[in-house]
Design a protein around this motif. Structure first.
Motif, short mmCIF file in Angstrom:
data_model
loop_
_atom_site.label_atom_id
_atom_site.label_comp_id
_atom_site.label_asym_id
_atom_site.label_seq_id
_atom_site.Cartn_x
_atom_site.Cartn_y
_atom_site.Cartn_z
N ILE A 188 4.51 -18.26 15.68
CA ILE A 188 5.84 -18.71 16.10
C ILE A 188 6.45 -19.57 15.00
O ILE A 188 5.73 -20.18 14.20
CB ILE A 188 5.84 -19.45 17.46
CG1 ILE A 188 5.07 -20.76 17.41
CG2 ILE A 188 5.34 -18.54 18.56
CD1 ILE A 188 5.18 -21.57 18.70
N ILE A 189 7.79 -19.60 14.94
CA ILE A 189 8.46 -20.26 13.83
C ILE A 189 8.17 -21.76 13.84
O ILE A 189 7.96 -22.36 14.88
CB ILE A 189 9.99 -20.02 13.85
CG1 ILE A 189 10.62 -20.47 15.17
CG2 ILE A 189 10.32 -18.57 13.55
CD1 ILE A 189 12.13 -20.37 15.19
N TYR A 222 10.29 -18.79 20.71
CA TYR A 222 9.53 -20.02 20.71
C TYR A 222 9.33 -20.54 19.29
O TYR A 222 9.24 -19.77 18.35
CB TYR A 222 8.15 -19.81 21.37
CG TYR A 222 8.26 -19.21 22.75
CD1 TYR A 222 8.58 -20.02 23.83
CD2 TYR A 222 8.10 -17.85 22.95
CE1 TYR A 222 8.73 -19.49 25.10
CE2 TYR A 222 8.25 -17.30 24.22
CZ TYR A 222 8.56 -18.11 25.29
OH TYR A 222 8.71 -17.57 26.53
N GLY A 223 9.27 -21.88 19.20
CA GLY A 223 8.99 -22.48 17.90
C GLY A 223 8.06 -23.67 18.07
O GLY A 223 7.97 -24.24 19.16
N PHE A 231 14.19 -13.54 11.46
CA PHE A 231 13.44 -14.77 11.16
C PHE A 231 13.56 -15.18 9.69
O PHE A 231 12.90 -16.10 9.25
CB PHE A 231 11.97 -14.59 11.57
CG PHE A 231 11.82 -14.33 13.03
CD1 PHE A 231 11.91 -15.39 13.94
CD2 PHE A 231 11.66 -13.05 13.52
CE1 PHE A 231 11.82 -15.16 15.30
CE2 PHE A 231 11.57 -12.81 14.87
CZ PHE A 231 11.66 -13.87 15.77
N TRP A 273 1.15 -16.43 19.23
CA TRP A 273 1.40 -17.88 19.21
C TRP A 273 1.18 -18.45 17.82
O TRP A 273 1.86 -19.36 17.40
CB TRP A 273 0.48 -18.59 20.22
CG TRP A 273 0.97 -18.49 21.62
CD1 TRP A 273 0.38 -17.78 22.64
CD2 TRP A 273 2.15 -19.09 22.18
NE1 TRP A 273 1.13 -17.91 23.78
CE2 TRP A 273 2.21 -18.71 23.54
CE3 TRP A 273 3.15 -19.92 21.68
CZ2 TRP A 273 3.23 -19.12 24.40
CZ3 TRP A 273 4.17 -20.33 22.53
CH2 TRP A 273 4.21 -19.94 23.87
N LEU A 283 11.28 -6.55 19.16
CA LEU A 283 12.71 -6.89 19.09
C LEU A 283 13.58 -5.75 19.60
O LEU A 283 14.56 -5.99 20.32
CB LEU A 283 13.09 -7.26 17.65
CG LEU A 283 12.57 -8.61 17.15
CD1 LEU A 283 13.01 -8.86 15.71
CD2 LEU A 283 13.03 -9.77 18.03
N TRP A 327 20.97 -21.10 15.01
CA TRP A 327 20.09 -19.97 15.29
C TRP A 327 19.85 -19.84 16.80
O TRP A 327 19.75 -18.74 17.33
CB TRP A 327 18.77 -20.16 14.54
CG TRP A 327 17.94 -18.92 14.46
CD1 TRP A 327 18.07 -17.90 13.56
CD2 TRP A 327 16.84 -18.55 15.31
NE1 TRP A 327 17.13 -16.93 13.81
CE2 TRP A 327 16.37 -17.30 14.87
CE3 TRP A 327 16.22 -19.17 16.40
CZ2 TRP A 327 15.29 -16.66 15.48
CZ3 TRP A 327 15.16 -18.53 17.01
CH2 TRP A 327 14.70 -17.28 16.55
N THR A 362 7.17 -13.12 17.73
CA THR A 362 7.46 -12.88 19.13
C THR A 362 6.25 -12.38 19.89
O THR A 362 6.30 -12.20 21.10
CB THR A 362 8.60 -11.86 19.29
OG1 THR A 362 8.23 -10.65 18.63
CG2 THR A 362 9.90 -12.37 18.70
N PHE A 378 13.57 -23.41 9.15
CA PHE A 378 14.15 -23.73 10.45
C PHE A 378 14.03 -25.22 10.70
O PHE A 378 13.04 -25.85 10.34
CB PHE A 378 13.41 -22.96 11.56
CG PHE A 378 13.73 -21.49 11.58
CD1 PHE A 378 14.94 -21.03 12.06
CD2 PHE A 378 12.80 -20.57 11.13
CE1 PHE A 378 15.25 -19.67 12.09
CE2 PHE A 378 13.09 -19.21 11.14
CZ PHE A 378 14.31 -18.76 11.62
#
Lengths: 145, 431
Positions: free
Chosen positions: B427-428, A54-55, B18, B424, B80, A133, B421, A95
């Protein structure tokens, strides 16, 4: 004298069983032929949990595609990226979420295209160390704060 | 046919998922409390960094700019690697995870397919889906599979999957393989074998069976010898559960008084008990070790360890902590500055049925404590770890700032990466 062994029952665990169609006399109901599980977003929208990440969208570079600041993107890394997909790439140590444009591949470059005229496409040459990605499969926006 | 699948530079690879900018660049991961290097990338190895090097030495030798440094983030690594294991489980009839980054698989019934290219494809799939590079070894038994995975990791030509499927390949592999790297042969036995002129796996395998039995009289070594000769005899139980669980850390600074040591040791014991319960096992021996700072030659040195056998095997927090603190009390000596302590639980067996000791008068308490532990585990799972703790777990020295503050300060992790992961908030971010 008789030996009596008292054995404790174990009732802590429950076995889940599907409800069987009720047994009736007469004609069976045609609806009983199908048992349906409830709709479950985890099961139905996330096809590959092992490859799903998730992003959170930061900025408005994809606004015209309907992807806004703060939206949550569901990214599946197992999908082979195709021309026109919305993808996540890693460019200049961050990203980025953009359209993948492979139409210039024969000319030796690909582009990550924004969906907002205020942003320029990111050109990536053949020789650049670039990898998609993941592919964006859903975006989620909260309407009721 | 068996396979072993091993994540390459596991912790470093997790950090790189990441941080793709760190691919092909030197990266090290530090132990709990940022004490020393526990994992490093090939690039860092080439610079001359070694596993176990204290962080301050890395810093003074290489500077902070030349390599990227991370505190260990087990939350991320566990998540992971769990994904990796899940992908593998979909592909094979039997999958057995025996450490955070390795698993054995049984490929019975898959012999009709081209297993070498199956392995290469599995590597590609895991790399694509999770971002983790793995090495795969395939062979007729577990010992040779482990050896094959080593070759897959070492030589690029295997394309991440090496298969030993003929006698010619087996003998060639044995000749290239140093005896001390053979799976199942510990450091002590390797030294003994070298004294007898066995420097490679081949030297050992070529000895007669009678010699092995006579010289060692140890079933594990004999099985290893048989497997090197192509038999399949190491039972699954031998890999089954980890034989011991260890929780140890260097302190943040040095500690002199028993009370603070007791707090640290209690926390490590709690962690061991939690791990036992998570894998549904019980331990019969609790061992505690304690050491001063061996790098400070100017200070008086003391090192000791103490073992206690439990009346009945247990995974109860209360019982393991009691034993650990008792062991600590027995070996503690005042007048030293201590740097590190650890708790090891051993003699691990399946949770039930537990053999109750005839003389354990507390047998009746057992059920109550089991229920208590289950409730505490549930609360800590839902509300975050260490929501409920034993009194002895609390760091009171700094005082006044409440549990959360003192716990946060207890372990140093200055370079910890986010956990994209599992949280929240982490997250990226997508520009």
């Amino acid at each position: 004298m008789s030996n009596i062994q008292i054995i404790d029952g174990e009732f802590g665990k429950r076995l889940k069983l599907h409800l069987a169609p009720s047994i009736k006399a007469g004609f069976p109901s045609p609806a009983d032929d199908y048992l349906h599980d409830s709709i479950d977003f985890n099961r139905d929208l996330i096809k590959n949990p092992e490859s799903t990440f998730y992003g959170r969208v930061d900025g408005d570079s994809m606004a015209d595609a309907g992807i806004l600041d703060g939206d949550i993107a569901v990214i599946d890394r197992s999908i082979e990226p195709a021309d026109g997909d919305i993808v996540v790439g890693y460019v200049n140590e961050e990203f980025t979420i953009k359209y993948l444009d492979l139409s210039h591949k024969a000319d030796g470059y690909i582009e990550l295209r924004p969906a907002n005229t205020r942003y320029k496409p990111i050109k990536i040459d053949d020789g650049d160390d670039f990898e998609v990605w993941g592919v964006v499969v859903w975006t989620i926006r909260n309407w009721h704060k | 046919m068996y396979g072993i699948i091993d994540c390459d530079n596991c912790y470093v690879s997790c950090e790189r998922v990441f941080r793709p900018d760190l691919n092909n660049r030197p990266v090290v991961v530090l132990s709990n409390n940022d004490g020393c290097v526990v994992a490093l990338s090939n690039e860092a190895k080439q610079m001359g960094v070694r596993e176990g090097t204290p962080y301050f030495e890395v810093l003074s030798q290489f500077g902070s700019r030349s390599l990227s440094v991370f505190s260990s983030n087990y939350e991320l690594y566990g998540e992971l690697t769990g994904r990796v294991m899940s992908i593998i489980r979909h592909e094979v009839p039997v999958c057995f995870r025996y450490s955070i980054d390795e698993c054995f698989v049984s490929l019975d019934g898959m012999e009709h397919i081209d297993l070498k290219s199956w392995g290469e494809n599995l590597h590609r799939k895991i790399r694509r889906c999770v971002g983790m590079p793995v090495s795969i070894g395939l062979a007729p038994n577990k010992t040779l599979a482990k050896m094959a995975s080593h070759f897959a990791k070492k030589y690029k030509g295997y394309r991440h999957c090496c298969m030993i499927d003929s006698d010619a390949k087996r003998l060639q592999a044995l000749k290239l393989y140093p005896i001390d790297k053979v799976w199942g042969i510990g450091r002590r036995y390797a030294a003994k074998l070298k004294l007898h002129g066995c420097n490679t796996a081949y030297d050992f395998a070529a000895r007669p069976a009678g010699w092995v039995r006579h010289t060692f009289g140890n079933i594990v070594i004999q099985r290893t010898w048989q497997e090197l000769n192509g038999e399949d005899c190491v039972p699954d139980e031998q890999l089954a559960k980890k034989k011991s669980i260890c929780t140890s850390r260097s302190f943040n600074g040095m500690v002199a008084d028993l009370e603070t040591l007791r707090t640290h040791v209690s926390n490590y014991a709690v962690r061991c008990a939690e791990k036992l319960r998570a894998q549904q096992t019980v331990a019969s021996v609790v061992s505690v070790f304690l050491t001063t700072n061996t790098f400070r030659e100017d200070l008086p040195q003391y090192w000791n360890s103490c073992e206690l056998r439990l009346m009945s095997p247990s995974n109860s927090t209360t019982i393991i902590v009691q034993a650990a603190t008792e062991a600590l009390r027995m070996m503690y000596r005042p007048g030293y500055l201590y740097k590190k302590a650890g708790v090891i639980v051993m003699g691990i067996t399946a949770d039930s049925p537990i053999q109750q000791n005839l003389f354990d008068v507390n047998a009746g308490r057992f059920d109550k404590m089991k229920r208590l532990d289950a409730v505490i585990d549930r609360i800590n799972k839902v509300n975050g770890s260490e929501t409920v703790v034993l009194g002895s777990q609390q760091y009171t020295r700094d005082g006044g700032r409440g549990k959360a503050g003192t716990f946060a300060d207890a372990i140093r992790h200055n370079f910890r990466s986010p956990s994209p992961t599992t949280r929240w908030s982490d997250i990226i971010s997508l520009k």
